[in-house]
Design an enzyme around this catalytic site. Structure first.
Site, PDB file in Angstrom:
ATOM      1  N   PRO A  88      87.899  33.641 129.250  1.00  0.00           N
ATOM      2  CA  PRO A  88      88.132  34.290 130.555  1.00  0.00           C
ATOM      3  C   PRO A  88      88.896  33.406 131.540  1.00  0.00           C
ATOM      4  O   PRO A  88      89.565  33.918 132.427  1.00  0.00           O
ATOM      5  CB  PRO A  88      86.728  34.620 131.076  1.00  0.00           C
ATOM      6  CG  PRO A  88      85.758  34.084 130.104  1.00  0.00           C
ATOM      7  CD  PRO A  88      86.477  33.613 128.893  1.00  0.00           C
ATOM      8  N   GLU A 116      77.501  32.548 125.227  1.00  0.00           N
ATOM      9  CA  GLU A 116      77.919  32.354 126.626  1.00  0.00           C
ATOM     10  C   GLU A 116      79.239  31.589 126.702  1.00  0.00           C
ATOM     11  O   GLU A 116      79.784  31.397 127.783  1.00  0.00           O
ATOM     12  CB  GLU A 116      76.844  31.615 127.415  1.00  0.00           C
ATOM     13  CG  GLU A 116      75.466  32.274 127.389  1.00  0.00           C
ATOM     14  CD  GLU A 116      75.487  33.744 127.782  1.00  0.00           C
ATOM     15  OE1 GLU A 116      76.022  34.058 128.861  1.00  0.00           O
ATOM     16  OE2 GLU A 116      74.976  34.570 126.999  1.00  0.00           O
ATOM     17  N   ARG A 153     104.853  43.195 117.636  1.00  0.00           N
ATOM     18  CA  ARG A 153     105.833  44.237 117.944  1.00  0.00           C
ATOM     19  C   ARG A 153     107.220  43.675 118.227  1.00  0.00           C
ATOM     20  O   ARG A 153     108.212  44.385 118.125  1.00  0.00           O
ATOM     21  CB  ARG A 153     105.402  45.043 119.175  1.00  0.00           C
ATOM     22  CG  ARG A 153     104.110  45.787 119.027  1.00  0.00           C
ATOM     23  CD  ARG A 153     103.754  46.562 120.275  1.00  0.00           C
ATOM     24  NE  ARG A 153     104.718  47.620 120.558  1.00  0.00           N
ATOM     25  CZ  ARG A 153     105.693  47.550 121.434  1.00  0.00           C
ATOM     26  NH1 ARG A 153     105.851  46.479 122.170  1.00  0.00           N
ATOM     27  NH2 ARG A 153     106.534  48.550 121.599  1.00  0.00           N
TER      28      ARG A 153
HETATM   29  N1  4FN Z   1      84.584  36.464 127.124  1.00  0.00           N
HETATM   30  C1  4FN Z   1      84.235  36.927 133.250  1.00  0.00           C
HETATM   31  C2  4FN Z   1      83.489  35.872 133.796  1.00  0.00           C
HETATM   32  C3  4FN Z   1      82.598  35.194 133.005  1.00  0.00           C
HETATM   33  C4  4FN Z   1      82.427  35.535 131.664  1.00  0.00           C
HETATM   34  C5  4FN Z   1      83.181  36.562 131.137  1.00  0.00           C
HETATM   35  C6  4FN Z   1      83.042  36.946 129.710  1.00  0.00           C
HETATM   36  C7  4FN Z   1      83.150  36.234 125.195  1.00  0.00           C
HETATM   37  C8  4FN Z   1      82.184  34.020 124.708  1.00  0.00           C
HETATM   38  C9  4FN Z   1      83.456  34.326 126.796  1.00  0.00           C
HETATM   39  C10 4FN Z   1      86.695  37.609 128.577  1.00  0.00           C
HETATM   40  C11 4FN Z   1      87.731  38.211 129.284  1.00  0.00           C
HETATM   41  C12 4FN Z   1      89.025  38.128 128.848  1.00  0.00           C
HETATM   42  C13 4FN Z   1      88.899  36.171 125.933  1.00  0.00           C
HETATM   43  C14 4FN Z   1      84.088  37.251 131.917  1.00  0.00           C
HETATM   44  C15 4FN Z   1      88.276  36.787 126.988  1.00  0.00           C
HETATM   45  C16 4FN Z   1      86.944  36.878 127.424  1.00  0.00           C
HETATM   46  C17 4FN Z   1      89.288  37.409 127.707  1.00  0.00           C
HETATM   47  C18 4FN Z   1      85.827  36.211 126.686  1.00  0.00           C
HETATM   48  C19 4FN Z   1      82.023  35.506 124.550  1.00  0.00           C
HETATM   49  C20 4FN Z   1      82.311  33.618 126.163  1.00  0.00           C
HETATM   50  C21 4FN Z   1      83.367  35.839 126.644  1.00  0.00           C
HETATM   51  C22 4FN Z   1      85.320  37.077 135.490  1.00  0.00           C
HETATM   52  C23 4FN Z   1      86.606  37.641 133.501  1.00  0.00           C
HETATM   53  C24 4FN Z   1      84.797  39.124 134.250  1.00  0.00           C
HETATM   54  C25 4FN Z   1      82.191  36.370 127.477  1.00  0.00           C
HETATM   55  C26 4FN Z   1      85.235  37.687 134.119  1.00  0.00           C
HETATM   56  N2  4FN Z   1      90.463  37.152 127.088  1.00  0.00           N
HETATM   57  N3  4FN Z   1      82.358  36.120 128.884  1.00  0.00           N
HETATM   58  O1  4FN Z   1      83.592  37.958 129.297  1.00  0.00           O
HETATM   59  O2  4FN Z   1      86.023  35.475 125.744  1.00  0.00           O
HETATM   60  O3  4FN Z   1      90.225  36.424 126.040  1.00  0.00           O
END
Ligand code: 4FN
Length: 258
Positions: A88, A116, A153
């Site tokens: 994120p 997490e 693509r």
């Molecule tokens: N997500 C936010 C804030 C805190 C946590 C998350 C969240 C997957 C492992 C990361 C999320 C979003 C876009 C990977 C989200 C992405 C992920 C991504 C991601 C499990 C920890 C997690 C403020 C963005 C809402 C879970 C915000 N692009 N944690 O989603 O990996 O690539």
């Protein structure tokens, strides 16, 4: 172009890349997709890839050792690959970045998170952090697949002729113009006259106008400073009569709408 996903859910990658554009690109040998599972690098009898966080708190953290060993293995397979962690806090993916990844054609090792998040120390083995947008997801697999789909693509040969038809450079980056197919009248709703009379120059101008107006209403952030200037009546002094006419038409249609 080769992609290795570092993932504890390789079935998700295989299932998602076994359809449509990605399947065709794989079958044609234009892209290669494989997975390395961090669980295969665990050393305990339960094969655990997560553990509780130092400092306390709820949830679990992805252990560094199985993940770093998996990245090392991927680097042996693709020594020139870029290691990208999907998280994120990464740079939000934009179409311009997608185009550049495809142009550079550098192989990618895509590190997918769970629980997490990652143990912070794994970022010493990562070249770049990428995010696909601001919402909570359960793992990095879908974001990594979005990246691979978007990049693929733009690799020559992946899209057919009809799909890849070069767009007007001024119109790329704008929202789509309204599209219609048969029948000419559907539930009393008619296809706009201009699209039915076959005047290609008129059709192109109508479409560009509609794209600009839709983008202005819905996604001003996608417009260039130049496009915004024209749409708001700050016309360039050195403009042809035809161009001036075009922008005046766009502006009068914009104003008619509200
Ligand atoms: N997500 C936010 C804030 C805190 C946590 C998350 C969240 C997957 C492992 C990361 C999320 C979003 C876009 C990977 C989200 C992405 C992920 C991504 C991601 C499990 C920890 C997690 C403020 C963005 C809402 C879970 C915000 N692009 N944690 O989603 O990996 O690539």
């Amino acid at each position: 172009m080769k992609f290795i996903f570092i993932t504890i859910f390789p079935e998700q990658i295989e299932a998602a890349s076994d359809h449509s554009i990605l399947k065709r690109a794989k079958d044609a040998g234009i892209i290669e997709i494989s997975c390395i599972n961090p669980r295969d690098f665990t050393t305990d009898k339960h094969r655990s890839v997560d553990d509780s966080p130092f400092g306390g708190g709820a949830g679990m953290v992805f252990k560094p050792q199985p993940l770093v060993d998996a990245i090392r293995k991927a680097k042996e397979v693709l020594p020139y690959a870029k290691v990208i962690a999907l998280c994120p806090g990464g740079t939000t993916l934009k179409q311009s970045m997608v185009v550049n990844y495809a142009k550079n054609a550098q192989d990618m090792i895509l590190v997918c998170g769970h629980y997490e998040g990652f143990d912070e120390r794994i970022f010493n083995w990562v070249d770049e952090k990428l995010s696909i947008g601001d919402y909570v997801v359960t793992g990095g697999e879908l974001p990594a697949l979005v990246l691979v789909d978007a990049v693929s693509r733009f690799i020559p040969g992946v899209l057919g002729k009809a799909e890849s038809a070069a767009e007007d450079s001024f119109a790329t980056g704008l929202l789509e113009y309204p599209q219609y197919t048969r029948p000419e009248i559907f539930e009393g709703l008619q296809v706009p006259e201009v699209l039915r009379n076959g005047d290609h120059a008129k059709i192109a101008a109508w479409r560009l106008k509609k794209s600009l107006i839709a983008t202005y209403h819905l996604r001003k952030d996608l417009l260039t400073a130049e496009q915004l200037d024209m749409l708001e009546g700050r016309l360039h002094p050195k403009m042809s009569k035809t161009q001036r006419r075009f922008w005046e038409e766009v502006r009068s249609e914009l104003n008619e709408e509200h």
